[in-house]
Scaffold this active site. Structure first.
Site, PDB file in Angstrom:
ATOM      1  CD  GLU A 243      36.457  72.132  47.309  1.00 34.81           C
ATOM      2  OE1 GLU A 243      37.568  72.098  48.617  1.00 34.81           O
ATOM      3  OE2 GLU A 243      35.986  70.696  47.162  1.00 34.81           O
ATOM      4  CB  THR A 366      25.834  73.187  45.793  1.00 40.30           C
ATOM      5  OG1 THR A 366      24.778  74.034  46.243  1.00 40.30           O
ATOM      6  CG2 THR A 366      25.129  71.857  46.467  1.00 40.30           C
TER       7      THR A 366
HETATM    8  C1  FAD Z   1      30.162  61.935  44.278  1.00 41.15           C
HETATM    9  C2  FAD Z   1      30.638  62.928  45.274  1.00 41.15           C
HETATM   10  C3  FAD Z   1      32.261  63.265  45.737  1.00 41.15           C
HETATM   11  C4  FAD Z   1      32.292  64.102  47.220  1.00 41.15           C
HETATM   12  N1  FAD Z   1      33.646  64.392  47.295  1.00 41.15           N
HETATM   13  C5  FAD Z   1      33.546  64.729  48.586  1.00 41.15           C
HETATM   14  C6  FAD Z   1      34.626  64.917  49.481  1.00 41.15           C
HETATM   15  O1  FAD Z   1      35.794  64.224  48.295  1.00 41.15           O
HETATM   16  N2  FAD Z   1      35.644  65.277  50.755  1.00 41.15           N
HETATM   17  C7  FAD Z   1      34.051  65.702  51.075  1.00 41.15           C
HETATM   18  O2  FAD Z   1      33.687  66.481  51.822  1.00 41.15           O
HETATM   19  N3  FAD Z   1      33.130  65.716  50.687  1.00 41.15           N
HETATM   20  C8  FAD Z   1      32.414  65.290  49.359  1.00 41.15           C
HETATM   21  N4  FAD Z   1      31.640  65.700  48.588  1.00 41.15           N
HETATM   22  C9  FAD Z   1      30.348  65.873  48.880  1.00 41.15           C
HETATM   23  C10 FAD Z   1      29.814  67.253  48.030  1.00 41.15           C
HETATM   24  O3  FAD Z   1      30.773  68.059  48.918  1.00 41.15           O
HETATM   25  C11 FAD Z   1      28.414  67.588  49.466  1.00 41.15           C
HETATM   26  O4  FAD Z   1      27.328  66.406  48.533  1.00 41.15           O
HETATM   27  C12 FAD Z   1      27.831  68.735  48.881  1.00 41.15           C
HETATM   28  O5  FAD Z   1      28.523  69.817  49.086  1.00 41.15           O
HETATM   29  C13 FAD Z   1      26.426  68.876  49.234  1.00 41.15           C
HETATM   30  O6  FAD Z   1      25.941  68.719  50.644  1.00 41.15           O
HETATM   31  P1  FAD Z   1      24.950  67.256  50.884  1.00 41.15           P
HETATM   32  O7  FAD Z   1      24.945  66.911  49.616  1.00 41.15           O
HETATM   33  O8  FAD Z   1      24.529  67.459  51.972  1.00 41.15           O
HETATM   34  O9  FAD Z   1      23.768  68.523  50.156  1.00 41.15           O
HETATM   35  P2  FAD Z   1      22.773  69.465  51.451  1.00 41.15           P
HETATM   36  O10 FAD Z   1      23.853  70.266  52.037  1.00 41.15           O
HETATM   37  O11 FAD Z   1      21.657  68.586  52.074  1.00 41.15           O
HETATM   38  O12 FAD Z   1      22.155  70.292  50.057  1.00 41.15           O
HETATM   39  C14 FAD Z   1      20.706  69.478  49.191  1.00 41.15           C
HETATM   40  C15 FAD Z   1      20.717  71.460  48.097  1.00 41.15           C
HETATM   41  O13 FAD Z   1      19.887  72.033  49.511  1.00 41.15           O
HETATM   42  C16 FAD Z   1      20.549  72.807  48.389  1.00 41.15           C
HETATM   43  N5  FAD Z   1      20.790  73.844  49.985  1.00 41.15           N
HETATM   44  C17 FAD Z   1      21.096  73.781  50.994  1.00 41.15           C
HETATM   45  N6  FAD Z   1      21.408  74.783  52.269  1.00 41.15           N
HETATM   46  C18 FAD Z   1      21.265  75.819  51.000  1.00 41.15           C
HETATM   47  C19 FAD Z   1      20.665  77.322  50.861  1.00 41.15           C
HETATM   48  N7  FAD Z   1      21.671  77.623  51.940  1.00 41.15           N
HETATM   49  N8  FAD Z   1      20.190  77.505  50.018  1.00 41.15           N
HETATM   50  C20 FAD Z   1      19.813  77.064  48.809  1.00 41.15           C
HETATM   51  N9  FAD Z   1      19.878  75.953  48.284  1.00 41.15           N
HETATM   52  C21 FAD Z   1      20.628  75.064  49.862  1.00 41.15           C
HETATM   53  C22 FAD Z   1      21.771  72.834  48.038  1.00 41.15           C
HETATM   54  O14 FAD Z   1      22.549  73.472  46.725  1.00 41.15           O
HETATM   55  C23 FAD Z   1      21.095  70.812  47.554  1.00 41.15           C
HETATM   56  O15 FAD Z   1      20.519  71.771  46.263  1.00 41.15           O
HETATM   57  C24 FAD Z   1      31.484  64.845  47.902  1.00 41.15           C
HETATM   58  C25 FAD Z   1      29.892  64.247  47.075  1.00 41.15           C
HETATM   59  C26 FAD Z   1      29.650  63.344  45.978  1.00 41.15           C
HETATM   60  C27 FAD Z   1      28.390  63.209  45.243  1.00 41.15           C
END
Ligand code: FAD
Length: 381
Positions: A243, A366
């Site tokens: 991925e 991320t």
């Molecule tokens: C357009 C789009 C398409 C997507 N497609 C899919 C899909 O097909 N299937 C699917 O399952 N998901 C999908 N996603 C979800 C995507 O994978 C998640 O949004 C992403 O993994 C981040 O999770 P979150 O949004 O919950 O952010 P969070 O996990 O809440 O993170 C918020 C912030 O905190 C930071 N952070 C979190 N933990 C830590 C850490 N331990 N140390 C330092 N920083 C940290 C992150 O880097 C980020 O900057 C999609 C998202 C978007 C916007």
């Protein structure tokens, strides 16, 4: 610099891909963006033309071709025409969903889904993320409870790419106690209790659909459990290098394509009686970006060859993912600046790409999570 990467067969394939895109995608792009929806039929035509799904075994209707360089060719050609909404669905099929269906399925399950996938009858999605679990998948709350020959799924997923269009969705759901005791299910379109929310509004990728999914006592046959029960997390983890390579491949292709267009723009655009390229600042901007792209591309090419022989490690994939997507963000921003006001107009490829690619440092893990993976490895745990 000589790029010793492709062979004649890849270049011949490029001609096929280019012709397909010119015929089936370019004329419709603007309409799709305005409608915020891509015609479903183009994916059927794409898989039949070999634009994706090449890895599927011949006996199921594919070509049995695992070489990732063909996927790179597709990324480069899609980037060249800036069809990134279309490209995301293609990459979702080839870099994510298909590999779950290839690697985690019994012969019977393969017979059920692969021929339909190979002829474009079904499109897939992958549903991991939930409102309370994104980076930290151990927080998943969706549950699956066994009920005779079925599993009863309850919960919600969010941000699911192709969530509306998909006919089959690979869903992660909790099947036991403990933070990582979950399993993977293929949930089919007409499953009772499986509902989809409206299309989510995004700042980019307008044609690509992203949706919330709801499971309210959704009845999923036991025959739709893929992989081993309780090993969902391990299955997800083992598929992340592919991925992430997919995100990296798209990133380098789009960065290079927009950069090339920007060089041309700077040669053509005049200010103060001379082309922009007459200014040393502009030349230095271009020189820096050209160097960064060449260096990054060498890493990506190496990652592709490592993947081809089964040696792309999760850490190496994480390095490529964060580095190249962050480079993409910075290069596209600088290219937009070099376009002046035109760079802010969505009819210019740089503006479209700037919006469409902002997600690249977020989905697929991320930048911060990538650094965690690399950092933990360096720390020895
Ligand atoms: C357009 C789009 C398409 C997507 N497609 C899919 C899909 O097909 N299937 C699917 O399952 N998901 C999908 N996603 C979800 C995507 O994978 C998640 O949004 C992403 O993994 C981040 O999770 P979150 O949004 O919950 O952010 P969070 O996990 O809440 O993170 C918020 C912030 O905190 C930071 N952070 C979190 N933990 C830590 C850490 N331990 N140390 C330092 N920083 C940290 C992150 O880097 C980020 O900057 C999609 C998202 C978007 C916007």
């Amino acid at each position: 610099m000589l790029r010793d990467f492709y062979e004649d067969d890849h270049e011949a394939y490029r001609e096929t891909v280019r012709a397909f895109l010119a015929r089936e995608v370019v004329p419709h792009q603007r309409d799709w963006d305005e409608a915020r929806w891509i015609d479903r039929g183009v994916y059927t035509r794409a898989v039949k033309a070999g634009i994706y799904g090449l890895q599927i075994d011949e006996r199921f209707g594919g070509s049995g071709e695992p070489d990732y360089r063909y996927r790179m060719v597709v990324c480069e050609e899609i980037a060249r025409i800036n069809a990134l909404s279309f490209g995301l669905t293609v990459s979702l099929q080839d870099d994510l969903v298909l590999h779950y269906l290839l690697d985690l399925t019994s012969e019977q399950q393969k017979q059920r889904w692969l021929p339909a996938f190979a002829c474009g009858e079904i499109l897939g999605a992958l549903a991991m993320t939930e409102p309370s679990a994104g980076s930290d998948l151990r927080g998943l709350r969706t549950t699956a409870r066994r009920d005779g020959d079925h599993w009863i799924l309850n919960g919600q997923k969010t941000f699911i790419s192709s969530g509306l269009m998909a006919d089959v969705v690979v869903v992660a759901a909790r099947t036991g106690e403990g933070s990582s005791a979950f399993s993977l299910f293929v949930v089919e379109r007409d499953t009772p209790g499986f509902e989809r929310g409206p299309k989510l509004d995004k700042i980019g990728l307008p044609g690509q659909d992203t949706a919330e999914l709801f499971f309210n006592d959704a009845r999923v046959p036991h025959a739709n459990l893929i992989g081993e029960k309780g090993r969902g997390l391990q299955h997800l983890m083992s598929h992340l290098p592919r991925e992430r390579l997919g995100v990296t491949a798209k990133a380098i292709a789009t960065t290079a394509a927009i950069f090339e267009q920007t060089v041309q723009y700077c040669r053509d655009r005049h200010a103060f009686g001379a082309p922009l390229t007459a200014k040393q600042h502009v030349r230095f901007e271009l020189a820096e970006m050209a160097t960064q792209i060449d260096v990054a591309r060498a890493y990506v090419d190496k990652s592709v060859m490592a993947y081809n022989v089964g040696q792309l490690t999760p850490v190496d994939a994480a390095k490529g993912k964060w580095y190249v997507t962050e480079l993409q963000k910075s290069v596209l921003d600088r290219c937009l600046q070099l376009h002046g006001g035109y760079g802010y107009m969505t009819e210019y490829p740089v503006a479209r790409a700037y919006l469409d690619t902002r997600i690249q440092t977020i989905y697929g893990g991320t930048t911060e999570i990538m650094k965690e993976i690399i950092g933990r490895d360096l720390a020895g745990n």
